[in-house]
Enzyme design. Structure first.
Site, mmCIF file in Angstrom:
data_model
loop_
_atom_site.group_PDB
_atom_site.id
_atom_site.type_symbol
_atom_site.label_atom_id
_atom_site.label_comp_id
_atom_site.label_asym_id
_atom_site.label_seq_id
_atom_site.Cartn_x
_atom_site.Cartn_y
_atom_site.Cartn_z
ATOM 1 N N ASP A 62 13.503 -4.908 1.180
ATOM 2 C CA ASP A 62 12.051 -4.681 1.213
ATOM 3 C C ASP A 62 11.418 -5.884 1.908
ATOM 4 O O ASP A 62 11.810 -7.029 1.636
ATOM 5 C CB ASP A 62 11.551 -4.565 -0.251
ATOM 6 C CG ASP A 62 10.117 -4.059 -0.314
ATOM 7 O OD1 ASP A 62 9.266 -4.579 0.445
ATOM 8 O OD2 ASP A 62 9.859 -3.154 -1.122
ATOM 9 N N LEU A 63 10.442 -5.617 2.777
ATOM 10 C CA LEU A 63 9.805 -6.723 3.506
ATOM 11 C C LEU A 63 9.078 -7.683 2.569
ATOM 12 O O LEU A 63 8.818 -8.829 2.930
ATOM 13 C CB LEU A 63 8.800 -6.164 4.535
ATOM 14 C CG LEU A 63 9.408 -5.397 5.706
ATOM 15 C CD1 LEU A 63 8.303 -4.736 6.519
ATOM 16 C CD2 LEU A 63 10.224 -6.333 6.597
ATOM 17 N N SER A 84 7.102 -1.786 9.106
ATOM 18 C CA SER A 84 5.848 -2.460 8.779
ATOM 19 C C SER A 84 4.975 -1.435 8.091
ATOM 20 O O SER A 84 5.078 -0.241 8.410
ATOM 21 C CB SER A 84 5.160 -2.948 10.070
ATOM 22 O OG SER A 84 4.230 -3.961 9.813
ATOM 23 N N TYR A 157 -4.918 -2.544 9.001
ATOM 24 C CA TYR A 157 -3.722 -2.316 9.822
ATOM 25 C C TYR A 157 -3.710 -3.208 11.086
ATOM 26 O O TYR A 157 -2.740 -3.969 11.291
ATOM 27 C CB TYR A 157 -3.578 -0.824 10.149
ATOM 28 C CG TYR A 157 -2.434 -0.526 11.077
ATOM 29 C CD1 TYR A 157 -1.114 -0.706 10.660
ATOM 30 C CD2 TYR A 157 -2.653 -0.099 12.381
ATOM 31 C CE1 TYR A 157 -0.049 -0.468 11.522
ATOM 32 C CE2 TYR A 157 -1.601 0.154 13.247
ATOM 33 C CZ TYR A 157 -0.304 -0.027 12.815
ATOM 34 O OH TYR A 157 0.744 0.205 13.669
ATOM 35 N N LYS A 161 -0.987 -6.257 11.985
ATOM 36 C CA LYS A 161 -0.105 -6.265 13.164
ATOM 37 C C LYS A 161 -0.363 -7.517 14.015
ATOM 38 O O LYS A 161 0.561 -8.123 14.542
ATOM 39 C CB LYS A 161 -0.313 -5.000 14.009
ATOM 40 C CG LYS A 161 0.073 -3.698 13.317
ATOM 41 C CD LYS A 161 1.517 -3.637 12.874
ATOM 42 C CE LYS A 161 2.520 -3.461 13.976
ATOM 43 N NZ LYS A 161 3.908 -3.313 13.432
ATOM 44 N N PRO A 186 3.434 -0.479 21.201
ATOM 45 C CA PRO A 186 3.130 0.906 21.573
ATOM 46 C C PRO A 186 1.649 1.227 21.442
ATOM 47 O O PRO A 186 0.943 0.654 20.616
ATOM 48 C CB PRO A 186 3.938 1.735 20.553
ATOM 49 C CG PRO A 186 4.843 0.782 19.848
ATOM 50 C CD PRO A 186 4.177 -0.564 19.935
ATOM 51 N N LEU A 188 -0.569 4.981 21.136
ATOM 52 C CA LEU A 188 -0.485 6.028 20.111
ATOM 53 C C LEU A 188 0.802 6.831 20.340
ATOM 54 O O LEU A 188 1.002 7.373 21.420
ATOM 55 C CB LEU A 188 -1.717 6.914 20.278
ATOM 56 C CG LEU A 188 -2.097 7.913 19.224
ATOM 57 C CD1 LEU A 188 -2.132 7.286 17.843
ATOM 58 C CD2 LEU A 188 -3.473 8.481 19.574
ATOM 59 N N SER A 201 0.736 8.657 12.987
ATOM 60 C CA SER A 201 0.219 9.065 14.304
ATOM 61 C C SER A 201 0.266 10.584 14.478
ATOM 62 O O SER A 201 -0.661 11.187 15.027
ATOM 63 C CB SER A 201 0.951 8.342 15.440
ATOM 64 O OG SER A 201 2.347 8.396 15.282
HETATM 65 P P1 NDP Z 1 6.528 5.157 9.777
HETATM 66 O O1 NDP Z 1 5.517 5.123 8.667
HETATM 67 O O2 NDP Z 1 7.231 6.415 10.048
HETATM 68 O O3 NDP Z 1 7.575 3.994 9.570
HETATM 69 C C1 NDP Z 1 7.261 2.795 8.928
HETATM 70 C C2 NDP Z 1 8.547 2.239 8.355
HETATM 71 O O4 NDP Z 1 8.270 0.958 7.784
HETATM 72 C C3 NDP Z 1 9.104 3.118 7.233
HETATM 73 O O5 NDP Z 1 10.498 3.182 7.392
HETATM 74 C C4 NDP Z 1 8.740 2.347 5.984
HETATM 75 O O6 NDP Z 1 9.660 2.529 4.923
HETATM 76 C C5 NDP Z 1 8.863 0.917 6.495
HETATM 77 N N1 NDP Z 1 8.128 0.001 5.617
HETATM 78 C C6 NDP Z 1 6.816 -0.023 5.345
HETATM 79 N N2 NDP Z 1 6.542 -1.004 4.465
HETATM 80 C C7 NDP Z 1 7.735 -1.611 4.187
HETATM 81 C C8 NDP Z 1 8.134 -2.682 3.328
HETATM 82 N N3 NDP Z 1 7.258 -3.338 2.558
HETATM 83 N N4 NDP Z 1 9.445 -3.002 3.274
HETATM 84 C C9 NDP Z 1 10.363 -2.335 4.017
HETATM 85 N N5 NDP Z 1 10.048 -1.315 4.829
HETATM 86 C C10 NDP Z 1 8.751 -0.954 4.920
HETATM 87 O O7 NDP Z 1 5.713 4.670 11.052
HETATM 88 P P2 NDP Z 1 6.120 4.598 12.591
HETATM 89 O O8 NDP Z 1 7.509 4.927 12.823
HETATM 90 O O9 NDP Z 1 5.061 5.325 13.317
HETATM 91 O O10 NDP Z 1 5.872 3.030 12.818
HETATM 92 C C11 NDP Z 1 6.933 2.128 12.996
HETATM 93 C C12 NDP Z 1 6.405 0.846 13.587
HETATM 94 O O11 NDP Z 1 5.722 1.118 14.796
HETATM 95 C C13 NDP Z 1 5.421 0.111 12.674
HETATM 96 O O12 NDP Z 1 5.659 -1.275 12.832
HETATM 97 C C14 NDP Z 1 4.067 0.487 13.287
HETATM 98 O O13 NDP Z 1 3.108 -0.507 13.045
HETATM 99 C C15 NDP Z 1 4.433 0.541 14.768
HETATM 100 N N6 NDP Z 1 3.540 1.346 15.601
HETATM 101 C C16 NDP Z 1 3.413 2.708 15.415
HETATM 102 C C17 NDP Z 1 2.561 3.440 16.227
HETATM 103 C C18 NDP Z 1 2.394 4.932 16.085
HETATM 104 O O14 NDP Z 1 1.491 5.498 16.721
HETATM 105 N N7 NDP Z 1 3.227 5.621 15.316
HETATM 106 C C19 NDP Z 1 1.767 2.789 17.284
HETATM 107 C C20 NDP Z 1 1.998 1.365 17.392
HETATM 108 C C21 NDP Z 1 2.854 0.681 16.583
HETATM 109 P P3 NDP Z 1 9.484 3.705 3.847
HETATM 110 O O15 NDP Z 1 10.024 4.946 4.549
HETATM 111 O O16 NDP Z 1 10.279 3.241 2.702
HETATM 112 O O17 NDP Z 1 8.010 3.812 3.570
#
Ligand code: NDP
Length: 340
Positions: A62-63, A84, A157, A161, A186, A188, A201
């Protein structure tokens, strides 16, 4: 020996596409999860879509805690730090997500660099670039642009970031390891919900179909397909000259009204919104709805990515935004997450 890549938050939308791409290229993948059940579900989904999961292992971390990260990074040639917090609703405390985002990133990166990882690729966001006061109605976003995390209209958020990415580059400069770190920023992210885990998203596409947004706010961001975003993450591990760089993952820009128009053309029977919300109404709505609050600073601004350098460095040419929108909608229909 097969090279191992650590993928943090492998159960997430972008991370699962990155993991699939790495497995297809012959890497061994170690994925971190917070929740073993969620982790097992993603392994099954990857296998269902033809990934060779015999080279995939899961570890729990966990982060918000130091536990597990030392083991997670052990013997990894590369690290993809993608996890994140990315909630649909903005917490009212604008610093609320910083601990997991910034301290979490530092946990992963310090351990990875200390253990000898050749390069760490961290997923940041264009929100760490765009949030600046006085940017005008048309912002051409450049690699050197930084959001101001102390600018009051920014919500939890983008604050998280920006603070996380700033901390990582400060560390890189202090330790003289810039060439071993790359951030991917990235726009959106749309594209196919192949593994049935598309988060915040894809919520925009679902919201347009469900009637959640009867009127559309005037916001415009560069779009990228998750498949191109994943390819860029993978190229960033080895591309010469990518160390020390912030790589925007971005194709062309769409207003929300453009997204609705693209969807209407393909799904003429869907009840998609046709009217834009006057800007003053967005501001009033933001007092009652935390989702709306997070877009207030961006209303009326056309953000465009100046990202030709990314293709020059990595060879990744992102497909048009329209294709990413239609792939997202098609897959959400297919997996039953959305109906007309
Ligand atoms: P998701 O919500 O699908 O993925 C987020 C991931 O982060 C999940 O696996 C989640 O785990 C994990 N996570 C969150 N909090 C913690 C924590 N405290 N400890 C460990 N793991 C954690 O989002 P996306 O795939 O869309 O996003 C992935 C990354 O891309 C992020 O960093 C986001 O900021 C970035 N991003 C996304 C964009 C978008 O449009 N989708 C645009 C720009 C950046 P769990 O499944 O357990 O919740």
């Amino acid at each position: 020996m097969t090279d191992t890549v650590l993928v943090t938050g492998i159960s997430g939308f972008i991370a699962s596409h990155v993991a699939a791409g790495l497995l297809a290229k012959g890497y061994a993948v170690r994925g971190t999860v917070r929740n073993k059940v969620k982790g097992e579900r993603i392994v099954e989904a990857l296998a269902e879509h033809s990934s060779d999961t015999s080279r995939l292992e899961l570890v729990e971390a966990d982060l918000d805690s130091d536990v597990g990260w030392k083991t997670a990074v052990k013997d990894c040639r590369f690290v993809q730090h993608i996890a994140s917090p990315f909630p649909m609703d903005a917490p009212s405390n604008r610093e609320a997500l910083v601990p997991a985002a910034r301290a979490g990133a530092m946990r992963v990166i310090e351990q990875a660099i200390g253990a000898g990882a050749e390069r760490v690729v961290m997923t940041s966001s264009m929100v760490s670039m765009m949030g600046q006061p006085g940017r005008g109605e048309h912002m051409r976003v450049k690699e050197e642009d930084w959001s101001d995390p102390d600018w009051k209209p920014l919500t939890a958020y983008p604050v998280s970031k920006t603070r996380a990415e700033l901390a990582v580059w400060d560390y890189a400069a202090a330790q003289n390891v810039k060439d071993r770190i790359t951030t991917v920023c990235p726009g959106l992210v749309f594209g196919p919900d192949t593994y049935d885990n598309g988060g915040a998203s894809l919520g925009i596409i679902k919201g347009l179909f469900s009637g959640k947004f009867p009127m559309m706010p005037r916001i415009a961001y560069p779009v990228v397909d998750v498949r191109d975003c994943a390819s860029l993450h993978i190229k960033a591990m080895t591309a010469e000259g990518a160390g020390g760089r912030r790589l925007m993952a971005a194709s062309n820009t769409l207003w929300i009204s453009d997204i609705a128009a693209i969807l209407r053309e393909t799904y003429p029977k869907a009840k998609l919104p046709t009217r834009e919300m006057p800007d003053f109404m967005v501001k009033i709505g933001s007092f009652f709805d935390t989702t709306i609050k997070s877009i207030v600073p961006d209303v009326g601004v056309f953000h465009e990515a100046d990202a030709a350098y990314v293709t020059a460095l990595t060879g990744v040419v992102p497909r048009p935004a329209k294709d990413a929108v239609l792939a997202a909608a098609g897959s959400l229909m297919e997996n039953g997450r959305m109906t007309i």
